[in-house]
Each structure stands twice: as structure tokens, then as C-alpha cells.
Enzyme design. Sequence first.
Site, short mmCIF file in Angstrom:
data_model
loop_
_atom_site.label_atom_id
_atom_site.label_comp_id
_atom_site.label_asym_id
_atom_site.label_seq_id
_atom_site.Cartn_x
_atom_site.Cartn_y
_atom_site.Cartn_z
N TRP A 12 -51.95 67.91 -16.35
CA TRP A 12 -51.28 69.13 -15.89
C TRP A 12 -50.02 68.83 -15.08
CZ3 TRP A 12 -56.09 72.34 -13.83
CH2 TRP A 12 -56.95 72.60 -14.91
N LYS A 13 -49.83 67.57 -14.74
CA LYS A 13 -48.67 67.14 -13.94
C LYS A 13 -48.58 68.01 -12.68
CE LYS A 13 -46.64 65.25 -18.10
NZ LYS A 13 -45.44 64.87 -18.87
N SER A 215 -45.29 64.96 -26.57
CA SER A 215 -45.03 66.14 -27.40
C SER A 215 -46.14 66.41 -28.43
CB SER A 215 -43.66 66.04 -28.08
OG SER A 215 -42.63 66.03 -27.11
N GLY A 236 -49.43 66.82 -22.34
CA GLY A 236 -48.79 67.39 -21.16
C GLY A 236 -48.63 68.89 -21.29
N GLY A 237 -47.47 69.32 -21.72
CA GLY A 237 -47.15 70.75 -21.76
C GLY A 237 -48.17 71.59 -22.51
#
Length: 257
Positions: A12-13, A215, A236-237
Site C-alpha cells: 500500500w506504500k 505495473s 502497488g497501485g
Amino acid sequence: MTSSTNIVAGNWKMNTDVTSGVRLASSVAAGAVAVPGVQIIVAPPFVSLAAVRDALAGSSVGVAAQNVHAEDSGAFTGEIAPPMLVGLCDYVIIGHSERRQFFGETDESVGRKAAAALQHGLRPIVCVGETLDERESGRAVEVIRRQVVAALADLDPEAAGSLAIAYEPVWAIGTGRAATPDIADQIMGGAIGSTIAAVLGTDVASETPLLYGGSVNPANAAEFAAVPSINGALVGGASLDAATFLEVAAAFSSRNQ
Ligand SMILES: O=C[C@H](O)COP(=O)(O)O
């Protein structure tokens, strides 16, 4: 031979607060029951670890920290020591390229952190990856080998079976430009696998899950899941929305079944 463990981890950074993190984790846990054969992990910010752990109690979803210090205690303002994480999470991401790029982490510090985490029973997910410049100048394999050797240098071989390695080419992170499955396989099935085997032996190499990151999304996850050397993903995102993240995990669900 490759690991039979499939891992899909959501990093989730520096996103979510405690409330939204618990909500996201709960949604992931609710959907995870429909995704067998994959160890799903979420990696919230430190401040949410306890609340997310509690929200996930009784579910199969694991919890990871996003970083850890190599020392057990001391005058290191703002840092989190391995013993502090025990009981809060089972996994810890180490050496993410954002830590290397923005916070001065080195191959050597990554190796010390990985060893320290293992000593405390935390399972390291060690990140390696080349920059665009390193790839375009033909040094990708050399850089990855160097990073992996350093990451493994201090490990207790007896505990090394708890390790996972994430290949995250820096040029693919957050750019929407994922590596091709061929590139990922060349690095993961080739450079990473052979380097683990050289340092820790073929048994550890065959048991170490290798995750691709950069990605990854529901549209490309199946292509990576189809590559035998890729045992999962570090997302990630696309991990910030439960349904999207679970779609990625589902792509790895049918492997080995
Ligand atoms: O830890 C996750 C990676 O940095 C990948 O991030 P991304 O999926 O947003 O490209």
C-alpha cells in the site's frame, strides 16, 4: 524446479489511514475465500499494522510491514526494529526500490535487514530490480545478481526457506509499463534462480517464491501467472482497491491446482 507457493502481496506504500486501511483489509479478506491456492498478503503503513492484523484475524490473508531496521534497538529515531514487528506481521518487505532511491538503502543494508528479519521469525520479501539506465546499458543481469548476492550474504541458510524475492524493475514501477513476461522470466528463472542456487543451494532456490512487481494489474496478471518461474506478484497501485487486487490474485489461483 520452482516454488509451489503462490504469493500475491499488496504494497500500500504511503497510502491509507487506519480507518481506510482496515476497510480495505476487511474487503480483501472477504474476497480471499474465493481465491484458493494463493497466499494473499497486505502491507499497510506501520501505523495501521495492529488494526489491520486485528481486522484480518481468522482470515487467510497475511500481513507485511513495508520496511524494518537491521538493529534490535538503539538510537535510531523514527525507525522500527524487528522485535517490534513480531506479533504484528509475518512478512516484511525489504529493499524496495523506493527505499533504495529515496532513503539511501544499499545492497549491504538490505542484506543486514533480511538477516535480522529472519532471526526474529519474520519472512522477508526482498526486492531487487534494475533501473532503466542499467537495463539500456546491458547491465540488468549483472545488477540483479549483485543485489541478490548481497541480500543473501548474511542469511542463516537454515532459515532461508522463509525468504521470498520480488523482481521489480524500477522502470516498471508505477509507470503503467510492466515488464514483458519474457523479460521477467529471463531475470527470475535465469539470474535470480541461479544466483540463489549458487549462494544457498538448489533446494533453497527451488523453494524460494519469486514475485514479479511493476505495473501488475488485472489485465496483465494472467500473462505473468502463466510463466513457471513467476510464483506471484508484488502489487502497488492495483492493491489499493480490493476487487482489483483480488482479480490479480485470482490470476495466480489456478497455478498448481
Ligand atoms: O511494491 C510494489 C511495486 O512498487 C509495484 O508498484 P505498482 O504496481 O504501482 O507499479
